[in-house]
Design a protein around this motif. Structure first.
Motif, PDB file in Angstrom:
ATOM      1  N   MET A 298     -15.969   1.119  -9.160  1.00 46.60           N
ATOM      2  CA  MET A 298     -14.575   0.952  -8.403  1.00 46.60           C
ATOM      3  C   MET A 298     -15.205   0.549  -6.979  1.00 46.60           C
ATOM      4  O   MET A 298     -15.847   1.133  -6.530  1.00 46.60           O
ATOM      5  CB  MET A 298     -13.987   2.308  -8.383  1.00 46.60           C
ATOM      6  CG  MET A 298     -12.956   2.350  -7.455  1.00 46.60           C
ATOM      7  SD  MET A 298     -12.001   3.879  -7.330  1.00 46.60           S
ATOM      8  CE  MET A 298     -11.625   4.411  -8.773  1.00 46.60           C
ATOM      9  N   GLY A 299     -14.418  -0.358  -6.320  1.00 45.92           N
ATOM     10  CA  GLY A 299     -14.619  -0.728  -5.001  1.00 45.92           C
ATOM     11  C   GLY A 299     -13.759   0.229  -4.009  1.00 45.92           C
ATOM     12  O   GLY A 299     -12.825   0.965  -4.686  1.00 45.92           O
ATOM     13  N   GLY A 300     -13.899   0.028  -2.966  1.00 46.67           N
ATOM     14  CA  GLY A 300     -13.121   0.931  -1.832  1.00 46.67           C
ATOM     15  C   GLY A 300     -11.779   0.877  -1.903  1.00 46.67           C
ATOM     16  O   GLY A 300     -11.011   1.732  -1.692  1.00 46.67           O
ATOM     17  N   LYS A 301     -11.229  -0.471  -2.249  1.00 42.82           N
ATOM     18  CA  LYS A 301      -9.706  -0.689  -2.485  1.00 42.82           C
ATOM     19  C   LYS A 301      -8.864   0.146  -3.501  1.00 42.82           C
ATOM     20  O   LYS A 301      -7.918   0.428  -3.371  1.00 42.82           O
ATOM     21  CB  LYS A 301      -9.558  -2.288  -2.682  1.00 42.82           C
ATOM     22  CG  LYS A 301     -10.115  -3.061  -1.686  1.00 42.82           C
ATOM     23  CD  LYS A 301      -9.772  -4.758  -1.945  1.00 42.82           C
ATOM     24  CE  LYS A 301     -10.229  -5.499  -0.806  1.00 42.82           C
ATOM     25  NZ  LYS A 301     -10.123  -6.835  -1.230  1.00 42.82           N
ATOM     26  N   GLY A 302      -9.934   0.611  -4.625  1.00 42.00           N
ATOM     27  CA  GLY A 302      -8.864   1.318  -5.652  1.00 42.00           C
ATOM     28  C   GLY A 302      -9.156   2.910  -5.272  1.00 42.00           C
ATOM     29  O   GLY A 302      -8.837   3.571  -6.033  1.00 42.00           O
ATOM     30  N   MET A 303      -9.723   3.355  -4.133  1.00 43.10           N
ATOM     31  CA  MET A 303     -10.001   4.948  -3.929  1.00 43.10           C
ATOM     32  C   MET A 303      -8.873   5.148  -3.205  1.00 43.10           C
ATOM     33  O   MET A 303      -8.170   4.567  -2.316  1.00 43.10           O
ATOM     34  CB  MET A 303     -11.329   4.869  -3.221  1.00 43.10           C
ATOM     35  CG  MET A 303     -12.583   4.571  -3.835  1.00 43.10           C
ATOM     36  SD  MET A 303     -14.013   5.002  -2.825  1.00 43.10           S
ATOM     37  CE  MET A 303     -15.165   4.382  -3.807  1.00 43.10           C
ATOM     38  N   ASN A 304      -8.372   6.291  -3.464  1.00 47.34           N
ATOM     39  CA  ASN A 304      -7.280   7.108  -2.639  1.00 47.34           C
ATOM     40  C   ASN A 304      -8.091   7.602  -1.428  1.00 47.34           C
ATOM     41  O   ASN A 304      -9.388   7.529  -1.512  1.00 47.34           O
ATOM     42  CB  ASN A 304      -6.668   8.253  -3.484  1.00 47.34           C
ATOM     43  CG  ASN A 304      -7.651   9.597  -3.880  1.00 47.34           C
ATOM     44  OD1 ASN A 304      -8.554   9.643  -3.372  1.00 47.34           O
ATOM     45  ND2 ASN A 304      -7.212  10.034  -4.989  1.00 47.34           N
ATOM     46  N   PRO A 305      -7.443   7.932  -0.501  1.00 49.53           N
ATOM     47  CA  PRO A 305      -7.848   8.349   0.979  1.00 49.53           C
ATOM     48  C   PRO A 305      -9.027   9.680   0.783  1.00 49.53           C
ATOM     49  O   PRO A 305     -10.022   9.670   1.499  1.00 49.53           O
ATOM     50  CB  PRO A 305      -6.746   9.027   1.783  1.00 49.53           C
ATOM     51  CG  PRO A 305      -5.479   7.953   1.308  1.00 49.53           C
ATOM     52  CD  PRO A 305      -5.744   7.923  -0.462  1.00 49.53           C
ATOM     53  N   ALA A 306      -8.696  10.675  -0.157  1.00 46.59           N
ATOM     54  CA  ALA A 306      -9.579  11.818  -0.074  1.00 46.59           C
ATOM     55  C   ALA A 306     -10.865  11.281  -0.874  1.00 46.59           C
ATOM     56  O   ALA A 306     -11.867  11.728  -0.365  1.00 46.59           O
ATOM     57  CB  ALA A 306      -8.927  12.649  -1.172  1.00 46.59           C
ATOM     58  N   LEU A 307     -10.936  10.424  -2.044  1.00 41.07           N
ATOM     59  CA  LEU A 307     -12.194   9.901  -2.605  1.00 41.07           C
ATOM     60  C   LEU A 307     -12.857   8.743  -1.399  1.00 41.07           C
ATOM     61  O   LEU A 307     -13.967   8.935  -1.476  1.00 41.07           O
ATOM     62  CB  LEU A 307     -11.956   9.246  -3.862  1.00 41.07           C
ATOM     63  CG  LEU A 307     -12.973   8.774  -4.536  1.00 41.07           C
ATOM     64  CD1 LEU A 307     -14.044   9.673  -4.675  1.00 41.07           C
ATOM     65  CD2 LEU A 307     -12.629   7.920  -5.716  1.00 41.07           C
ATOM     66  N   LYS A 308     -12.301   8.036  -0.650  1.00 47.53           N
ATOM     67  CA  LYS A 308     -12.943   7.242   0.352  1.00 47.53           C
ATOM     68  C   LYS A 308     -13.451   7.997   1.347  1.00 47.53           C
ATOM     69  O   LYS A 308     -14.554   7.529   1.771  1.00 47.53           O
ATOM     70  CB  LYS A 308     -11.790   6.304   0.953  1.00 47.53           C
ATOM     71  CG  LYS A 308     -12.156   5.104   1.657  1.00 47.53           C
ATOM     72  CD  LYS A 308     -11.246   4.171   2.285  1.00 47.53           C
ATOM     73  CE  LYS A 308     -10.759   3.353   1.025  1.00 47.53           C
ATOM     74  NZ  LYS A 308      -9.835   2.263   1.481  1.00 47.53           N
TER      75      LYS A 308
END
Length: 131
Positions: free
Chosen positions: A110-120
């Motif tokens: 997964m790239g950063g675009k698919g992450m929710n704010p907490a995971l990012k």
């Protein structure tokens, strides 16, 4: 654990009784450890196996799991339900605190675009060199 009313992670409730950590009785120290365990799992659905529990806590967590199992079976009317709620969290923390020779996983790519704010935020904090 007799008089604790515990909030499950993700509820948004403050520590029971407005706990401020100002005293250091045995119960308060144990409560701090318990609260730290529960805090680890607040984002469990997002972070999953990325949750890191220090190996140094493995023995304590094993003993705590045994105590909670005993309370869930033989405790009083307050202890049984509290131990039943807490047991899965403490057991998971114990499993994550173990050291393993090999771990097999199939992580999603997964790239950063698919992450929710907490995971990012977690990824940036714990894996700053990753993309």
């Amino acid at each position: 654990m007799d008089s604790l009313e515990l909030a499950v992670p993700g509820t948004g409730y403050p520590p029971p009784g407005g706990y401020d950590g100002s005293t250091n009785t045995v119960d308060d120290i144990e409560f701090k450890q318990l609260w730290a365990i529960l805090a680890l799992f607040e984002q469990a659905k997002t972070l999953g196996s990325l949750i890191q529990v220090p190996h140094e806590q493995a023995e304590y967590l094993r003993n705590f799991t045994v105590r909670l199992q005993e309370l869930a079976e033989q405790g009083d009317t307050m202890q049984k339900p509290a131990a039943t709620v807490l047991l899965p969290y403490v057991h998971q923390a114990w499993l994550l605190a173990q050291q393993y020779d090999a771990v097999v996983a199939n992580p999603p790519y997964m790239g950063g675009k698919g992450m929710n704010p907490a995971l990012k935020d977690f990824a940036k904090k714990h894996f700053p060199d990753s993309k």
